[in-house]
Design an enzyme around this catalytic site. Sequence first.
Site, PDB file in Angstrom:
ATOM      1  CG  ASN A  94      -0.414  -0.221   2.339  1.00 20.06           C
ATOM      2  OD1 ASN A  94       0.775   0.956   3.253  1.00 20.06           O
ATOM      3  ND2 ASN A  94      -0.440  -1.260   3.214  1.00 20.06           N
ATOM      4  CE  LYS A 129       8.683 -11.924 -14.829  1.00 20.67           C
ATOM      5  NZ  LYS A 129       9.323 -11.124 -16.126  1.00 20.67           N
ATOM      6  CB  ILE A 153       0.251  -6.723  14.479  1.00 20.67           C
ATOM      7  CG1 ILE A 153       0.949  -7.435  13.708  1.00 20.67           C
ATOM      8  CG2 ILE A 153       1.539  -6.690  15.427  1.00 20.67           C
ATOM      9  CD1 ILE A 153       1.847  -6.665  12.632  1.00 20.67           C
TER      10      ILE A 153
HETATM   11  O1  C5P Z   1      -8.407  -3.042  10.644  1.00 22.68           O
HETATM   12  P1  C5P Z   1      -7.337  -1.927  10.202  1.00 22.68           P
HETATM   13  O2  C5P Z   1      -6.700  -2.270   9.409  1.00 22.68           O
HETATM   14  O3  C5P Z   1      -8.330  -0.240   9.769  1.00 22.68           O
HETATM   15  O4  C5P Z   1      -6.770  -0.920  11.749  1.00 22.68           O
HETATM   16  C1  C5P Z   1      -5.494  -0.069  11.207  1.00 22.68           C
HETATM   17  C2  C5P Z   1      -5.496  -0.467  13.072  1.00 22.68           C
HETATM   18  O5  C5P Z   1      -4.679  -2.302  12.998  1.00 22.68           O
HETATM   19  C3  C5P Z   1      -3.428   0.104  12.657  1.00 22.68           C
HETATM   20  O6  C5P Z   1      -3.491   0.670  13.827  1.00 22.68           O
HETATM   21  C4  C5P Z   1      -2.537  -1.064  12.489  1.00 22.68           C
HETATM   22  O7  C5P Z   1      -1.399  -0.972  12.733  1.00 22.68           O
HETATM   23  C5  C5P Z   1      -3.638  -2.691  12.916  1.00 22.68           C
HETATM   24  N1  C5P Z   1      -3.376  -3.854  12.178  1.00 22.68           N
HETATM   25  C6  C5P Z   1      -2.286  -4.452  12.948  1.00 22.68           C
HETATM   26  N2  C5P Z   1      -2.527  -5.794  11.554  1.00 22.68           N
HETATM   27  C7  C5P Z   1      -3.054  -5.463  10.774  1.00 22.68           C
HETATM   28  C8  C5P Z   1      -4.230  -4.594  10.211  1.00 22.68           C
HETATM   29  C9  C5P Z   1      -4.479  -3.598  11.208  1.00 22.68           C
HETATM   30  O8  C5P Z   1      -2.069  -4.400  13.799  1.00 22.68           O
HETATM   31  N3  C5P Z   1      -3.253  -6.661  10.654  1.00 22.68           N
END
Ligand code: C5P
Length: 395
Positions: A206, A284, A303
Amino acid sequence: MPRIILILGGGIAAYKVLDIARELRREGMEVIPVMTEAARQFVTPLSLEVLCGNPVHGELFRPGQESEIGHIALARSADLILVCPATANLMSRMAHGMADDLATTLLLATEAPILLAPAMNPHMWSHPATQANLSLLEQRGVRCVGPSHGNVACGETGTGRLAESDKILAAVRSSLAKATDLAGRKVIVTAGPTVEPLDPVRFISNYSSGLQGYAIAGALAARGADVRLVSGPVSLPTPPSVRRIDVRTAEEMKAACLEQLPVDAVICVAAVSDWRPESVSDRKMKKSVDGPPTLILRENPDILATLSHIETRPALVVGFAAETDDLQNHAEQKRHRKGCNWLLANDVSKHHFGGHRNQVLFLTETGTEEWPEMDKSALAERLAEQIVAFFQKQG
Ligand code: C5P
């Protein structure tokens, strides 16, 4: 007794620094004056020496002085470096890492907080080159007080006057106090995007720039926290005194965070990819007559939610949420779902990934505050203040 290295740049405002030096000393600080060559055109070393009660340092390699206290030892001995007045030239040399005189060498060698009090012609201040240098310096954790708006010595009116002395003195006091606010606290900050490979040359990711997370890591380290910055691939310098752990995938980011536990706080700023390809080709992938391949995706670990629910949960867990609509509702639901203490939610239809500014809703257990639009470094400062207050309340 806090030790301040006071660096004078060559500008007409240099004469005002004599009063500031006297006041710093009166407040019980040891002031070590350093003058650039240009500064000597505006005030005499003798006046400064008398008011600071210390000899003026000016030359990089002065016989005698180097063996007494080398410039590296001098840089390391400071609790704070105040650059006042900070001229456009001095800021430019700092931003580009030059070390062509004693002042810039000290600024490059120090680990102490640096506070700039700029003063220059308003056009020089607003010039994109000066603003780009300022932004680079702020990204690296340098703080800035002023300049103020008003008449400048060359007869023009605009922003470029040295900030009022009491403002500069207050900024010195707060920088000194801040430096130990979070001493003894260990904090994880996640930042940047994650990158999920498809094959050796392709990936899903992203637009996250890492700017907000890096600014937060820098602001917490400037307050004395032991910061572990778990970072996806970005092209940003590591903020001073921050320990950076580079990762690529969400799985790696999660493992790196778990390895750092126990910690006092975790701030999840990273834009973690929600999904990863189920399988990664070790060669690839080739075009085929059967058309493009079908991607099968797997959910990545969350996380933030993991750290919020783990047995060794940090006392403070903070998340960010990028939303495009119904910000308040979606954010409140997300705060509950993820189990974090605080959530900072921003509307990404207004502020895109990669910009320097941000505007958030700050959601806590007790309610929601709407923070005004500000620079990402200012937002980092404001969040750091909240974190300091949280731990002060905890005792
Ligand atoms: O669910 P979403 O992506 O909107 O959540 C955003 C928050 O969750 C941010 O703080 C991002 O760092 C954390 N996050 C995470 N692990 C993921 C997805 C999001 O720690 N797989």
